[in-house]
Design a protein around this motif. Structure first.
Motif, PDB file in Angstrom:
ATOM      1  N   LEU A 174     -28.074 -11.328 -30.705  1.00 50.00           N
ATOM      2  CA  LEU A 174     -27.010 -12.086 -30.076  1.00 50.00           C
ATOM      3  C   LEU A 174     -26.714 -11.412 -28.833  1.00 50.00           C
ATOM      4  N   ALA A 175     -26.438 -12.080 -27.783  1.00 44.76           N
ATOM      5  CA  ALA A 175     -25.919 -11.522 -26.565  1.00 44.76           C
ATOM      6  C   ALA A 175     -24.486 -11.474 -26.542  1.00 44.76           C
ATOM      7  N   VAL A 176     -23.899 -10.935 -25.343  1.00 36.74           N
ATOM      8  CA  VAL A 176     -22.390 -10.927 -25.417  1.00 36.74           C
ATOM      9  C   VAL A 176     -21.834 -12.214 -25.478  1.00 36.74           C
ATOM     10  N   VAL A 231     -29.010  -8.161 -38.048  1.00 41.53           N
ATOM     11  CA  VAL A 231     -28.056  -8.891 -36.956  1.00 41.53           C
ATOM     12  C   VAL A 231     -27.698  -8.030 -35.952  1.00 41.53           C
ATOM     13  N   ARG A 232     -27.927  -8.287 -34.852  1.00 44.01           N
ATOM     14  CA  ARG A 232     -27.513  -7.360 -33.594  1.00 44.01           C
ATOM     15  C   ARG A 232     -26.777  -8.191 -32.532  1.00 44.01           C
ATOM     16  N   GLN A 233     -25.995  -7.657 -31.851  1.00 39.47           N
ATOM     17  CA  GLN A 233     -24.880  -8.159 -30.801  1.00 39.47           C
ATOM     18  C   GLN A 233     -25.118  -7.193 -29.700  1.00 39.47           C
ATOM     19  N   ASP A 234     -25.455  -7.729 -28.355  1.00 44.33           N
ATOM     20  CA  ASP A 234     -25.274  -6.783 -27.219  1.00 44.33           C
ATOM     21  C   ASP A 234     -25.958  -5.606 -27.653  1.00 44.33           C
ATOM     22  N   GLY A 235     -27.162  -5.390 -28.285  1.00 41.07           N
ATOM     23  CA  GLY A 235     -27.816  -4.287 -28.689  1.00 41.07           C
ATOM     24  C   GLY A 235     -27.565  -3.617 -29.814  1.00 41.07           C
TER      25      GLY A 235
END
Length: 275
Positions: A134-136, A168-172
């Protein structure tokens, strides 16, 4: 190998990729790739989110079978993904069936990953990996449910192996990781009071969204005493995790339907879902 045993041969191999992006105020399909038993159909919709239905044309999986699904949602776009039917995992004499899912969502985009239940037959062997990037500002609603046997048909999965791995990752940054593994004594494990108390249907539902914490109380009301839910702040977003169990797939879905309707916002329930 088929449902009833025999020599293990690969019956199912498939890869499907879908990419969508915001264009002229709507989420529109950009690219679609399909190979083998993995197919994607796009129902006509009049507004966002874009809807996609995943189909395994083989009608089930067994040892040696492989399916991969890749979905990319562009910045500010929105997509809802479900399956045409429950995926059936049949008995395997050797090797395991494997599903790989890769989801990516651009900045301020949203994805709802809402497949119908996985039905696990006796002596099945199954591994699934789910990777979400997921991006920002992106949001994700992710559901996986499994039913170990079909009580209405007099069937229960007593032996086998089942492994579900989520990252699950968000903004790395890693915001959620879990490995659910059960087997080889599936029924004995589910019978334990600290596990499922004899229930055969289980589900995990994850929401990554700034709205997550505010939804915890109504989620807990729906989940009731056969499961639980928690919520946390995660960087600039939030995370809500719910786990449910039930005596059969129908009773599990009775609670999943209002949960998905609550957490999926105006998109609501996928059209193919029913009680």
């Amino acid at each position: 190998m088929g449902e009833h045993g025999g020599i293990s041969t690969q019956r199912v191999a498939g890869v499907a990729r879908l990419s969508c992006a915001l264009s002229e105020g709507r989420t529109r399909l950009r690219r679609l790739y399909q190979d083998g038993a993995a197919k994607i159909r796009m129902p006509a919709v009049s507004a966002d989110p874009l809807e996609a239905v995943l189909i395994n044309t083989a009608g089930g999986m067994t040892g040696g079978d492989r399916i991969a699904w890749d979905v990319d949602v562009g910045a500010a776009a929105s997509a809802s993904i479900t399956t045409q039917a429950c995926e059936k995992i049949y008995r395997a004499s050797s090797d395991h069936a494997e599903v790989r899912v890769n989801l990516s969502v651009g900045e301020n985009g949203r994805i709802a990953w809402l497949p119908q239940e996985t039905i696990v037959f006796d002596r099945a062997a199954f591994a699934r990996t789910l990777n979400v990037e997921l991006a920002v500002g992106a949001e994700a609603l992710v559901l996986e449910a499994a039913v170990f046997g079909r009580l209405a048909m007099g069937e229960r999965a007593t032996q086998g192996n089942f492994h579900d791995r989520w990252r699950v990752r968000q903004d790395g940054a890693l915001v959620h990781a879990e490995d659910f593994r059960i087997g080889p004594d599936i029924a004995a494990t589910l019978d334990r009071p600290a596990v499922a108390g004899g229930a055969i249907a289980v589900a995990t539902l994850l929401l990554v969204s700034p709205r997550a914490e505010a939804l915890l109380d109504p989620v807990l009301e729906i989940v009731g005493d056969q499961g639980s839910a928690s919520a946390w702040r995660v960087k600039k977003s939030g995370k809500l995790l719910a786990r449910l169990y039930a005596g059969d797939g129908y009773r599990l879905r009775q609670r999943l339907v209002p949960l998905v309707e609550l957490l999926n916002g105006r998109a609501g329930l996928p059209k193919l879902w029913s009680l």
